[in-house]
Design a protein around this motif. Structure first.
Motif, PDB file in Angstrom:
ATOM      1  N   MET A 113      47.636  15.448 -14.608  1.00  0.00           N
ATOM      2  CA  MET A 113      47.601  15.271 -15.564  1.00  0.00           C
ATOM      3  C   MET A 113      48.880  15.827 -16.524  1.00  0.00           C
ATOM      4  SD  MET A 113      46.645  17.834 -17.779  1.00  0.00           S
ATOM      5  CE  MET A 113      46.777  17.164 -19.218  1.00  0.00           C
ATOM      6  N   ILE A 145      41.863  13.745 -23.271  1.00  0.00           N
ATOM      7  CA  ILE A 145      41.264  15.765 -22.873  1.00  0.00           C
ATOM      8  C   ILE A 145      40.534  16.178 -24.282  1.00  0.00           C
ATOM      9  CG2 ILE A 145      40.431  16.965 -21.342  1.00  0.00           C
ATOM     10  CD1 ILE A 145      42.150  16.274 -19.294  1.00  0.00           C
ATOM     11  N   LEU A 155      41.300  22.879 -12.611  1.00  0.00           N
ATOM     12  CA  LEU A 155      42.870  23.152 -12.573  1.00  0.00           C
ATOM     13  C   LEU A 155      44.002  22.952 -13.412  1.00  0.00           C
ATOM     14  CD1 LEU A 155      42.178  23.852  -8.048  1.00  0.00           C
ATOM     15  CD2 LEU A 155      42.303  25.482 -10.214  1.00  0.00           C
ATOM     16  N   SER A 156      43.057  21.777 -14.396  1.00  0.00           N
ATOM     17  CA  SER A 156      43.701  21.075 -15.167  1.00  0.00           C
ATOM     18  C   SER A 156      45.211  20.255 -14.148  1.00  0.00           C
ATOM     19  CB  SER A 156      44.729  22.173 -16.440  1.00  0.00           C
ATOM     20  OG  SER A 156      43.911  22.998 -16.274  1.00  0.00           O
ATOM     21  N   PHE A 174      39.899  18.863 -12.781  1.00  0.00           N
ATOM     22  CA  PHE A 174      39.364  18.859 -14.781  1.00  0.00           C
ATOM     23  C   PHE A 174      39.545  20.984 -14.370  1.00  0.00           C
ATOM     24  CE2 PHE A 174      37.325  20.121 -17.777  1.00  0.00           C
ATOM     25  CZ  PHE A 174      37.420  19.134 -18.986  1.00  0.00           C
ATOM     26  N   CYS A 180      49.903  18.918 -17.467  1.00  0.00           N
ATOM     27  CA  CYS A 180      50.202  20.031 -17.782  1.00  0.00           C
ATOM     28  C   CYS A 180      50.432  21.164 -16.691  1.00  0.00           C
ATOM     29  CB  CYS A 180      48.897  20.637 -17.703  1.00  0.00           C
ATOM     30  SG  CYS A 180      48.272  21.896 -18.550  1.00  0.00           S
ATOM     31  N   SER A 222      42.667  26.744 -23.230  1.00  0.00           N
ATOM     32  CA  SER A 222      42.451  25.636 -22.106  1.00  0.00           C
ATOM     33  C   SER A 222      43.285  24.605 -23.463  1.00  0.00           C
ATOM     34  CB  SER A 222      41.200  24.788 -21.937  1.00  0.00           C
ATOM     35  OG  SER A 222      41.209  25.809 -20.756  1.00  0.00           O
ATOM     36  N   SER A 271      47.017  24.323 -23.418  1.00  0.00           N
ATOM     37  CA  SER A 271      47.616  23.509 -23.028  1.00  0.00           C
ATOM     38  C   SER A 271      47.703  22.572 -22.759  1.00  0.00           C
ATOM     39  CB  SER A 271      47.330  24.658 -21.225  1.00  0.00           C
ATOM     40  OG  SER A 271      46.157  23.431 -20.932  1.00  0.00           O
ATOM     41  N   LEU A 272      46.574  22.060 -23.417  1.00  0.00           N
ATOM     42  CA  LEU A 272      46.344  20.262 -23.123  1.00  0.00           C
ATOM     43  C   LEU A 272      47.290  20.052 -25.017  1.00  0.00           C
ATOM     44  CD1 LEU A 272      42.594  20.323 -22.940  1.00  0.00           C
ATOM     45  CD2 LEU A 272      44.082  18.930 -21.700  1.00  0.00           C
ATOM     46  N   ALA A 279      43.282  27.164 -16.019  1.00  0.00           N
ATOM     47  CA  ALA A 279      42.423  26.066 -15.892  1.00  0.00           C
ATOM     48  C   ALA A 279      41.795  26.098 -16.094  1.00  0.00           C
ATOM     49  CB  ALA A 279      42.805  26.811 -14.417  1.00  0.00           C
ATOM     50  N   VAL A 280      41.406  28.277 -16.885  1.00  0.00           N
ATOM     51  CA  VAL A 280      39.618  28.420 -16.808  1.00  0.00           C
ATOM     52  C   VAL A 280      39.469  27.898 -18.326  1.00  0.00           C
ATOM     53  CG1 VAL A 280      38.202  30.453 -17.582  1.00  0.00           C
ATOM     54  CG2 VAL A 280      39.999  30.378 -15.734  1.00  0.00           C
ATOM     55  N   GLY A 281      38.453  27.049 -18.484  1.00  0.00           N
ATOM     56  CA  GLY A 281      37.867  26.761 -19.898  1.00  0.00           C
ATOM     57  C   GLY A 281      36.142  26.005 -19.760  1.00  0.00           C
ATOM     58  N   LEU A 282      36.250  25.430 -20.669  1.00  0.00           N
ATOM     59  CA  LEU A 282      34.736  24.519 -20.712  1.00  0.00           C
ATOM     60  C   LEU A 282      34.616  24.239 -19.436  1.00  0.00           C
ATOM     61  CD1 LEU A 282      35.249  22.991 -24.278  1.00  0.00           C
ATOM     62  CD2 LEU A 282      33.364  25.214 -23.408  1.00  0.00           C
ATOM     63  N   GLY A 283      35.341  23.615 -18.877  1.00  0.00           N
ATOM     64  CA  GLY A 283      35.377  23.376 -17.187  1.00  0.00           C
ATOM     65  C   GLY A 283      34.411  24.212 -16.875  1.00  0.00           C
TER      66      GLY A 283
HETATM   67  N1  PHE Z   1      40.682  22.840 -17.026  1.00  0.00           N
HETATM   68  C1  PHE Z   1      40.406  22.942 -18.285  1.00  0.00           C
HETATM   69  C2  PHE Z   1      38.396  23.421 -18.031  1.00  0.00           C
HETATM   70  O1  PHE Z   1      38.392  23.290 -16.892  1.00  0.00           O
HETATM   71  C3  PHE Z   1      40.756  21.841 -18.876  1.00  0.00           C
HETATM   72  C4  PHE Z   1      41.654  21.087 -18.498  1.00  0.00           C
HETATM   73  C5  PHE Z   1      42.006  19.847 -18.516  1.00  0.00           C
HETATM   74  C6  PHE Z   1      42.789  21.674 -19.341  1.00  0.00           C
HETATM   75  C7  PHE Z   1      42.854  19.470 -17.779  1.00  0.00           C
HETATM   76  C8  PHE Z   1      44.080  21.301 -19.410  1.00  0.00           C
HETATM   77  C9  PHE Z   1      44.234  20.187 -18.717  1.00  0.00           C
HETATM   78  O2  PHE Z   1      38.143  23.541 -18.849  1.00  0.00           O
END
Ligand code: PHE
Length: 460
Positions: A227, A98, A223-224, A221, A229, A317, A320-321, A21-25
């Motif tokens: 899709m 993504i 919280l992933s 996005f 994940c 992230s 996980s993708l 969940a924690v990422g570039l988002g």
């Molecule tokens: N949640 C990730 C982010 O915030 C992006 C992401 C989206 C990862 C969907 C996995 C699935 O950057």
């Protein structure tokens, strides 16, 4: 199920899911969206989306994965039969796209980390034009992105406990430490208060109908969700895990990082007297300028830490993708894990090349002939946003009309003795049966219209 691998501990799963969940988002996208959409108003709507719509979807996804014990396709297929597996495939494809563009942006951050820590980046006269030439200077970018994908694949190839879980156990605490250090620093800068004020005091006139769509897409996005994940990660979770509690902790961890990232970024932006509504360039242009103003030594340490933080966040992230399509091929096609991981990683890297070339160097990819003429990277990112929201919406319909909410409740009470008959159960019930399907259907349609034709004719 045993030979697919499992998370070795409860905390291992939560760190990995929070890592996804924690990422570039959180650190790149959230602050710039808040910056262009009215600061505190955006934050407020974002929090409502998380509580009302996202947490129930997350609970549903983890439960589906754990119950079925399979990848996203296999899980829908197993619990739903018929053509439901295609809903899983839809998510897997969304994840592939993504990762294709996400890895390009991660490559930028990786490049900035190297340039600030070991290069001369902090002596540039103009960071706006530097960023413009940086994202179009393909040979180094190619290497940065490739490097990022290779690190991702190395970790995923190691499997669930030894690869994904172990990497997250190191990176997630590291990420929090760096983030807190940076916030303390940025709050002591001159004019930091103006940044905090912009971020925390809502200005109602800046909230528009668009704020809601951006906040909703960003929440999914971030919280992933939508899709597969969390279905995939959920399939590696043991039966003693309390799913509702885990979902709450993961959401709080993710939201707190987004919140804290804003608390770090806006004081920095305002300390320079810069404009917060800069869009995607915000952290690359404005923050780098802020790091430069700190002098060569402090700037290097603070700026280097900042981009290292982004790299950690992005990596947890991308892992996980990549796991989502890899799990599909391992589970459904019975292929060996390592070659699958490397093969998929290579393919997705190639798929990301148009995004890499879309920042100006290839004019055709820079202005696509559709509404708002986005570049290819933004276009793919918009399509993926749509896929996540619609995917989450369809998941609710899957539970409601096919798998049945009662089965969801049964799965959620495993590992959670007090669930049956609780307030939480009623909340999940109403949310999955009514609130999410209805609101997400309406919003899905509006989001699609917004991205393709615009909504000005509707909302003015
Ligand atoms: N949640 C990730 C982010 O915030 C992006 C992401 C989206 C990862 C969907 C996995 C699935 O950057």
């Amino acid at each position: 199920m045993s030979n697919r691998g499992n998370f070795s501990s409860k905390i291992g799963f939560m760190l990995a899911a929070a890592g996804s969940a924690v990422g570039l988002g959180n650190i790149w996208r959230f602050p710039y969206l808040a910056g262009t959409n009215g600061g505190a108003g955006f934050l407020f709507i974002y929090l409502i989306c998380i509580l009302l719509l996202c947490v129930p979807v997350m609970i549903g996804e983890i439960a589906i994965g754990r119950k079925a014990g399979s990848d996203a396709y296999g899980s829908y297929q197993k619990l739903g039969g018929g053509k439901w597996g295609y809903l899983g495939l839809y998510g897997i494809l969304a994840g592939v796209f993504i990762l294709s563009y996400y890895n390009v942006v991660a490559g930028w951050a990786f490049g900035y980390f190297l340039e600030i820590s070991f290069g001369n980046l902090l002596s540039e006269p103009d960071y706006g034009s530097f960023f413009g030439s940086f994202v179009n200077n393909i040979p180094p970018l190619f290497l940065f992105s490739l490097g990022f994908m290779v690190i991702t694949a190395l970790i995923v190839a190691q499997g669930i406990a030894k690869g994904i879980e172990a990497a997250n156990k190191i990176m997630m605490p590291g990420l929090y430490l760096i983030l807190i250090g940076l916030i303390i620093y940025s709050l002591t800068l001159p004019n930091a208060g103006a940044g905090v004020n912009f971020y925390l005091v809502p200005k109602l006139d800046q909230i528009t109908s668009k704020t809601l769509f951006y906040a909703l897409c960003q929440a999914f996005f971030s919280l992933s969700l939508g899709m597969g994940c969390l279905i995939t990660y959920g399939s590696y979770v043991t039966k003693d895990q309390n799913i509702v509690k885990s979902a709450a902790i993961i959401s709080i961890a993710d939201t707190s990082v987004a919140f804290l990232a804003g608390l770090m970024v806006f004081p920095l932006v305002f300390s320079l007297g810069a404009e917060p509504g800069q869009g995607p360039r915000l952290i690359f242009v404005i923050l780098t300028q802020a790091f430069q103003s700190m002098g060569p030594v402090v700037g290097r340490v603070v700026g280097g830490s900042f981009f290292l933080l982004i790299c950690f966040a992005a990596l947890t992230s991308t892992i996980s993708l990549l796991e989502v399509p890899a799990a599909y091929l391992v589970d459904q096609k019975k292929l060996p894990r390592k070659p699958v991981v490397w093969g998929v990683a290579g393919l997705i890297f190639v798929l990301g090349l148009p995004s890499m070339y879309s920042q100006g160097i290839v004019p055709m990819l820079n202005k696509l002939p559709i509404h708002n003429s986005p570049d290819f990277l933004s276009f793919i990112s918009d399509l993926c946003d749509i896929a996540l929201v619609t995917g989450g919406c369809l998941m609710c319909f899957f539970i409601r009309n096919r798998w049945k909410v009662q089965n969801l409740h049964t799965e959620l009470s495993i590992g959670n003795a007090s669930y049956a008959g609780s307030f939480l159960q009623s909340y999940v019930d109403v949310a999955i049966t009514w609130i999410c399907p209805v609101i997400l259907t309406i919003l899905s349609i509006l989001v699609i219209l917004d991205k393709f034709v615009g909504l000005e004719w509707l909302f003015g």
